[in-house]
Design an enzyme around this catalytic site. Structure first.
Site, PDB file in Angstrom:
ATOM      1  N   GLU A  33       0.851  -1.188  -0.087  1.00 38.00           N
ATOM      2  CA  GLU A  33       0.058   0.120   0.009  1.00 38.00           C
ATOM      3  C   GLU A  33       0.980   1.308   0.054  1.00 38.00           C
ATOM      4  O   GLU A  33       1.719   1.265   0.926  1.00 38.00           O
ATOM      5  CB  GLU A  33      -1.033   0.106   1.345  1.00 38.00           C
ATOM      6  CG  GLU A  33      -1.976   1.304   1.205  1.00 38.00           C
ATOM      7  CD  GLU A  33      -2.776   0.934   2.480  1.00 38.00           C
ATOM      8  OE1 GLU A  33      -3.661   2.316   2.530  1.00 38.00           O
ATOM      9  OE2 GLU A  33      -2.917   0.093   3.267  1.00 38.00           O
ATOM     10  N   ARG A 257       5.914 -12.802  10.206  1.00 35.77           N
ATOM     11  CA  ARG A 257       6.589 -11.945  10.231  1.00 35.77           C
ATOM     12  C   ARG A 257       7.887 -12.242  11.146  1.00 35.77           C
ATOM     13  O   ARG A 257       8.038 -13.010  11.952  1.00 35.77           O
ATOM     14  CB  ARG A 257       5.933 -10.721  11.111  1.00 35.77           C
ATOM     15  CG  ARG A 257       4.970 -10.245  10.541  1.00 35.77           C
ATOM     16  CD  ARG A 257       4.024  -8.770  11.237  1.00 35.77           C
ATOM     17  NE  ARG A 257       3.199  -8.276  10.434  1.00 35.77           N
ATOM     18  CZ  ARG A 257       3.263  -7.264   9.620  1.00 35.77           C
ATOM     19  NH1 ARG A 257       4.430  -6.799   9.436  1.00 35.77           N
ATOM     20  NH2 ARG A 257       2.310  -6.722   9.100  1.00 35.77           N
ATOM     21  N   LYS A 267       4.184   0.728  10.777  1.00 32.40           N
ATOM     22  CA  LYS A 267       3.963   2.060  10.095  1.00 32.40           C
ATOM     23  C   LYS A 267       3.542   3.099  10.628  1.00 32.40           C
ATOM     24  O   LYS A 267       4.184   3.942  10.575  1.00 32.40           O
ATOM     25  CB  LYS A 267       3.488   1.345   8.726  1.00 32.40           C
ATOM     26  CG  LYS A 267       3.664   2.368   7.576  1.00 32.40           C
ATOM     27  CD  LYS A 267       2.800   2.113   6.395  1.00 32.40           C
ATOM     28  CE  LYS A 267       3.503   0.860   5.629  1.00 32.40           C
ATOM     29  NZ  LYS A 267       2.763   0.432   4.361  1.00 32.40           N
TER      30      LYS A 267
END
Length: 553
Positions: A33, A257, A267
Site C-alpha cells: 500500500e 513476520r 508503520k
C-alpha cells in the site's frame, strides 16, 4: 537463494503444485500500500516473492494496493519502486488496484445480482455492534432484506456521488453466525469523497482490502498469493469471494513476520517518529526502512543474505539485529575500499624528515580483491594520529605510541616517540618523533618489528569530514512488549556527530552508494547531506562482529 538449504514450506507447496499440474508456471506479486516507506519486514516479503518466482522460472508483479486515497501518495510509490530495484529485483508488470476499479465494481454488481451483497445504511458503530462477539453470533439488520433491484439502484447512486462519506456501505451477505468474525457480512465498498493520486475524482466509492485483494490476484492470474500471518482469518473471505464470483482461483498462503530487535516495525509508529521529528525523515539511517538502511551504508546483498538466512516460518519471532549487521559487515569487508581517517587528532612531527618534502606512498584499496589495486597517499613531516593511540604513561603490553616506544605507520615508516609538547592546560599538543628511513613498507631493511600499527593522515593534505556515528534507535531489545509508550525507550546516544575528522585526500572522490572501510574504525558511506566542500559520512557498522563471536560453533 541458496540451493544447499532445505525447502521452505512455500517452496514445498509450489513444487507440489507444479508436479500435480495445478500450475505450469508461477506468478507471484508484491502488493504494497503506497502509504509509507518500505521497511525490513517488507524486504523479507520482497525477497520471498521475487525469490521463489525466480527459482521456479516464474515472474512477479508489483501491484500497488491503492484503495485508500486518504493515506496514499506518489512519493511513496516512487520510493517503493526505488527500494525494490535497489534490492536487485525487477517486476514483470507495474500494476495498481485502481487499474481494476471498473472490473471490481462490476464484480460487486454480480454479487448483488446473486443476492450475495446488499447496501447497508447503518453507522460504523451499529455495524460493529451487530457483528456480535467471538462468543456471541451477530445479527442482520433490516437493510439486508432489500431487494436486488433496490440494492443495484442504491449502489449505482453511491458511485454517482449521491451520498456522503459513511452514509452507506456495500456488504457481502455471508454468515452472521460464523466463528470467523470477518465472515459476518464483511464490508466490500465504502464512500470516500477524496482525490485519488491516480484516478483523480472519477471515483467516490472504494473497495475494501478484502474485496480488492483476492480479486486483483485473480484478474492477474496470481498462482501463489503470499502474505503475512495476520491475514490468515482473511483467507476464508478471499476464497468465498473467488468462489462466488467464479473467477480464476488464486490461492493465499501466509508466512510469519520477522521483527528486528531494538526497533519497531509498525508503520504507524514509524510515521509518528517522522512527523514528530524524532528522526530526520523516512530515510534517517536509524530507521528500519530500506531507504534508511541504504543511506546508512547497508548493501543490497547483505539484506538479501539476511532474509535468506532467517528464512520463513509460521510463527512470529524477533531476529537479532546483530545478525543483520553481521551480513552487512561480511559483504562490506569484500567490497569496501580502505581509507585512513583520524577521528580525534593529535599532531605528530617527524623531526628528522626533510622539511617541505612530500612522498607519495602506495596503499592497497582492498586486500580482499582478486586483483589488488592501489592508491597514492601523501606522507610528509607533520601528521595526525588518533589521540587514543598515544599514552604518556602506558601500562604493560601497550603496543601503540608512547615515549621511547616504536610503532609502524600504515603503508609508511616506523617511528619512535622522542618527546612531547603540552599546552598551558597540560594537554598534549604535539608528539615529536623520529623515523627510520630504511623501514619503508614493502622495502623494510631495518630489522625492527614493532607490535603496533597506526593509521594517520598528512596534515597538509588532510580533508575535513563530518562523521555521523549511528547506534540503535531504542534501548530495549523487545520493543513489541515494553510497558508504556514506545517513545519512552528512545536511545539518547543513537546519533553522535564528530564534526571535524581528518581524512586522506582520496576520500574527496567518494561517491554515494559506495562502501568505505575507515581503517581500524568501521564501515562508512557518503551521505547526501554533504557536498564537495563538506563531506559527511554515516557509519554503517563497526569492525567488531559480536554476533559472529557469540554464535561460533
Amino acid at each position: 537463494m541458496s540451493e544447499e538449504r532445505s525447502l521452505n514450506f512455500i517452496e514445498e507447496i509450489i513444487e507440489q503444485d507444479l508436479a500435480k499440474g495445478r500450475h505450469t508456471s508461477i506468478l507471484t506479486r508484491f502488493p504494497p500500500e503506497p502509504n509509507g516507506y518500505l521497511h525490513m519486514g517488507h524486504a523479507s516479503s520482497i525477497c520471498l516473492n521475487f525469490g521463489v518466482a525466480k527459482k521456479y522460472g516464474g515472474k512477479t508483479n508489483l501491484r500497488f494496493d491503492d484503495t485508500n486515497p486518504v493515506t496514499e501518495d506518489t512519493e511513496y510509490v516512487d520510493s517503493i519502486k526505488e527500494d525494490i530495484q535497489w534490492l536487485g529485483f525487477q517486476w514483470e508488470k507495474e500494476l495498481y488496484a485502481s487499474d481494476y476499479f471498473e472490473t471490481l465494481y462490476q464484480y460487486a454488481v454480480r454479487l448483488i445480482n446473486k443476492g450475495l451483497a446488499y447496501v447497508d445504511d447503518s453507522t460504523s458503530e451499529e455495524i460493529a455492534e451487530q457483528k456480535g462477539t467471538p462468543t456471541q453470533p451477530g445479527r442482520r439488520n433490516r437493510f439486508a432484506e432489500r431487494s436486488i433491484e433496490e440494492n443495484l439502484q442504491l449502489f449505482e447512486e453511491m458511485r454517482a456521488g449521491k451520498y456522503k462519506d459513511g452514509e452507506k456501505v456495500l456488504r457481502a451477505k455471508i454468515d452472521m453466525e460464523s466463528s470467523n468474525m470477518l465472515m459476518r457480512d464483511p464490508l466490500l465498498y465504502r464512500i470516500r469523497h477524496v482525490h485519488h493520486h491516480r484516478t483523480g475524482d472519477k471515483w467516490c466509492i472504494y473497495p475494501m482490502y478484502d474485496f480488492a485483494h483476492g480479486q486483483s490476484d485473480s484478474i492477474e492470474g496470481i498462482t501463489h498469493s503470499i502474505c503475512t500471518m495476520e491475514f490468515v482469518p482473511h483467507r476464508e473471505v478471499y476464497d468465498w469471494l473467488i468462489e462466488k464470483l467464479e473467477i480464476f482461483p488464486s490461492r493465499q498462503y501466509e508466512f510469519a513476520r520477522r521483527n528486528l530487535t531494538y526497533t519497531v516495525m509498525s508503520k504507524r509508529k514509524l510515521l509518528q517518529l517522522v512527523n514528530n521529528k524524532i528522526v530526520a525523515g523516512w530515510d534517517d539511517p536509524r530507521m528500519p526502512t530500506i531507504s534508511g538502511m541504504r543511506r546508512r551504508g547497508y548493501t543490497p546483498k547483505s539484506i538479501r543474505d539476511f532474509c535468506d538466512r532467517i528464512g520463513i516460518g509460521k510463527r512470529d519471532n524477533s531476529v537479532d539485529l546483530g545478525l543483520l549487521e553481521h551480513f552487512v559487515r561480511e559483504d562490506l569487508n569484500k567490497t569496501a575500499v580502505r581509507r585512513m581517517v583520524v577521528f580525534d587528532p593529535v599532531k605528530v612531527v617527524i623531526s628528522n624528515y626533510p622539511d617541505g618534502e612530500v612522498e607519495m606512498l602506495q596503499a592497497e584499496n582492498n586486500p580482499e580483491e582478486e586483483t589488488i589495486t592501489y592508491r597514492e597517499v601523501p606522507f610528509c613531516k607533520e601528521l595526525y594520529i588518533e589521540r587514543e593511540d598515544f599514552m604518556e604513561n602506558p601500562p604493560k603490553k601497550y603496543f601503540r605510541l608512547a615515549p621511547g616506544q616504536m610503532v609502524r605507520l600504515k603503508y609508511a615508516y616506523i617511528i619512535q616517540c622522542d618527546s612531547i609538547v603540552k599546552d598551558e592546560q597540560g594537554a598534549i599538543k604535539e608528539i615529536h618523533c623520529s623515523y627510520l628511513p630504511e623501514s619503508k613498507s614493502g622495502a623494510d631493511t631495518s630489522g625492527v618489528r614493532p607490535k603496533g600499527t597506526l593509521h594517520w593522515v598528512s596534515i597538509a593534505h588532510a580533508v575535513s569530514a563530518e562523521l555521523r556515528m549511528y547506534d540503535r534507535l531504542f534501548t530495549e531489545e523487545d520493543m513489541d512488549n515494553v510497558p508504556g509508550e514506545y517513545t519512552d525507550y528512545l536511545n539518547p546516544d543513537s546519533l553522535k556527530i564528530i564534526p571535524n575528522a581528518y581524512a586522506e585526500p582520496a576520500l574527496k572522490e567518494a561517491k554515494l552508494g559506495e562502501g568505505y572501510q575507515f581503517l581500524r574504525k568501521g564501515y562508512f558511506a557518503l551521505d547526501k547531506d554533504g557536498d564537495a566542500d563538506h563531506l559527511v559520512f554515516n557509519r554503517a557498522v563497526g569492525l567488531k562482529d559480536s554476533w559472529a563471536k557469540e554464535n561460533k560453533k
